[in-house]
Design an enzyme around this catalytic site. Structure first.
Site, PDB file in Angstrom:
ATOM      1  N   ASP A  54      -2.488   4.382  -6.227  1.00  0.00           N
ATOM      2  CA  ASP A  54      -2.243   4.115  -7.646  1.00  0.00           C
ATOM      3  C   ASP A  54      -3.570   3.947  -8.391  1.00  0.00           C
ATOM      4  O   ASP A  54      -3.594   3.830  -9.620  1.00  0.00           O
ATOM      5  CB  ASP A  54      -1.302   2.924  -7.852  1.00  0.00           C
ATOM      6  N   SER A  55      -4.679   4.001  -7.641  1.00  0.00           N
ATOM      7  CA  SER A  55      -5.999   4.055  -8.285  1.00  0.00           C
ATOM      8  C   SER A  55      -6.099   5.307  -9.163  1.00  0.00           C
ATOM      9  O   SER A  55      -6.960   5.389 -10.046  1.00  0.00           O
ATOM     10  CB  SER A  55      -7.120   4.065  -7.237  1.00  0.00           C
ATOM     11  N   ASP A  93       1.423   5.837  -2.737  1.00  0.00           N
ATOM     12  CA  ASP A  93       1.375   4.431  -3.156  1.00  0.00           C
ATOM     13  C   ASP A  93       2.541   4.120  -4.087  1.00  0.00           C
ATOM     14  O   ASP A  93       2.721   4.810  -5.112  1.00  0.00           O
ATOM     15  CB  ASP A  93       0.060   4.219  -3.931  1.00  0.00           C
ATOM     16  N   LYS A 123       3.029   3.199   0.708  1.00  0.00           N
ATOM     17  CA  LYS A 123       2.267   1.954   0.818  1.00  0.00           C
ATOM     18  C   LYS A 123       2.728   1.014  -0.282  1.00  0.00           C
ATOM     19  O   LYS A 123       3.030   1.449  -1.394  1.00  0.00           O
ATOM     20  CB  LYS A 123       0.768   2.236   0.666  1.00  0.00           C
ATOM     21  N   GLU A 125       1.957  -3.209  -1.887  1.00  0.00           N
ATOM     22  CA  GLU A 125       0.952  -4.272  -1.894  1.00  0.00           C
ATOM     23  C   GLU A 125       1.557  -5.652  -1.655  1.00  0.00           C
ATOM     24  O   GLU A 125       2.688  -5.911  -2.025  1.00  0.00           O
ATOM     25  CB  GLU A 125       0.204  -4.271  -3.247  1.00  0.00           C
ATOM     26  N   GLU A 192      -8.183  -5.077   1.874  1.00  0.00           N
ATOM     27  CA  GLU A 192      -9.120  -4.757   0.780  1.00  0.00           C
ATOM     28  C   GLU A 192      -9.900  -5.997   0.351  1.00  0.00           C
ATOM     29  O   GLU A 192      -9.312  -7.059   0.064  1.00  0.00           O
ATOM     30  CB  GLU A 192      -8.363  -4.170  -0.428  1.00  0.00           C
TER      31      GLU A 192
HETATM   32  O1  KIV Z   1      -4.858   2.855  -4.838  1.00  0.00           O
HETATM   33  C1  KIV Z   1      -5.742   2.962  -3.978  1.00  0.00           C
HETATM   34  O2  KIV Z   1      -6.625   3.827  -4.049  1.00  0.00           O
HETATM   35  C2  KIV Z   1      -5.707   2.025  -2.873  1.00  0.00           C
HETATM   36  C3  KIV Z   1      -6.847   2.060  -1.911  1.00  0.00           C
HETATM   37  C4  KIV Z   1      -8.037   1.475  -2.524  1.00  0.00           C
HETATM   38  C5  KIV Z   1      -6.509   1.431  -0.620  1.00  0.00           C
HETATM   39  O3  KIV Z   1      -4.801   1.269  -2.753  1.00  0.00           O
END
Ligand code: KIV
Length: 300
Positions: A54-55, A93, A123, A125, A192
């Site tokens: 989600d980055s 994510d 994934k 969080e 992280e």
């Molecule tokens: O969203 C992302 O890029 C992440 C990584 C930094 C693990 O969650």
């Protein structure tokens, strides 16, 4: 990008392969990707895992945090990445607000990432309530990667984008969250921004692959944001992000050079233009209306 014979020999990375790598102490390489070209780069570089993080909200969509990105936006990026990958294990994510409300919501969102976008896993969080959501998704047949320590979706509640687990109590909580996610059936966990000593303590307590980002060298693997490691993103660079290239400078140089040539009328050159056979050009001139008798090109 054409596949080399070596690429063809590489087998798709599976959950079994990742567990084996951990058992053998072989470092696992994970990188984020957000589109078809970045996926092709990850494939060519022979990484083991790709995360459509989600980055993307910040690196490619221009939001100022990861919070606003939607399921549909990430699904579109995951589809593009899927089309560029053959061997790395692909993780999507789950964005903020797409899994927290109920197990049903979490399963429905995870299913979209697998069904529509072709992700191998998702994934999510945090520990706490996310542990039950992870369990529900895993029970529905979808592998889940956990994420503890600094969890950017809830960075405000954590006091900002800062390392987590810097007091004994907070460190113990990070480790407990990881253990809970492992007990729920997660196949792997991201650590992280966790002090390296805390990660060292956690590692013998976990059996699944731990992938670190700013969590020291003792994890089973490392993940970095594509734009950080290549120097594409112009925004904040976290302490843990090492830069191996300065692609943004090179991109600006290229676009500036193009722009200078257009303005100087040196581009396009003869090698960039198409031609028409001379006899066709001659016929075209014959077909051309006489400018004296024909007021408009529409008469052709
Ligand atoms: O969203 C992302 O890029 C992440 C990584 C930094 C693990 O969650």
């Amino acid at each position: 990008m054409s596949a080399s014979p070596r690429d063809d020999a590489r087998k798709p990375v599976t959950l079994t392969k990742l567990a084996e790598m951990r058992a053998l102490g072989e470092p696992i390489v994970m990188v984020t990707a957000y589109d078809h070209p970045s996926a092709q780069v990850a494939e060519a570089a022979e990484v083991d895992m790709v995360l459509v993080g989600d980055s993307a909200a910040m690196t490619v969509l221009g939001y100022d945090s990861t919070v606003p990105v939607t399921i549909d936006e990430l699904i579109m990026l995951c589809k593009a990445v899927r089309r560029g990958l053959r061997t790395p294990f692909l993780v999507g994510d789950l964005p903020f607000g797409s899994y927290e409300a109920s197990d049903e919501q979490a399963i429905a969102t995870a299913q979209r990432f697998v069904k529509e976008a072709g992700c191998d896993a998702v994934k999510l969080e945090r520990g706490g309530a996310s542990v039950q959501r992870a369990r529900a998704i895993i029970d529905a047949g979808i592998p889940v990667m956990g994420h503890v320590g600094l969890t950017p979706q809830t960075a405000v509640a954590l006091g900002g984008y800062r390392a987590q687990g810097r007091t004994a109590e907070r460190a113990a909580q990070v480790i407990r969250d990881a253990q809970d996610l492992q007990a729920a059936g997660c196949f792997s966990i991201v650590f992280e921004a966790v002090p390296a000593e805390v990660t060292d303590l956690a590692m013998p307590l976990l059996e699944i692959p731990v992938i670190g980002i700013g969590a020291g060298p003792s994890t089973d693997g490392q993940v970095l944001v594509f734009h950080d490691l290549l120097g594409i993103y112009d925004g904040h660079k976290p302490k843990f992000a090492k830069r191996w290239a300065d692609v943004r400078t090179e991109m600006v140089r290229g676009v500036k050079a193009y722009s200078d040539e257009v303005r100087g009328r040196t581009f396009p050159g003869p090698e960039h233009v198409y031609s028409i056979p001379p006899e066709e050009l001659e016929r075209l001139h014959e077909l051309a209306p006489d400018p004296d008798s024909s007021p408009s090109a529409y008469d052709w």
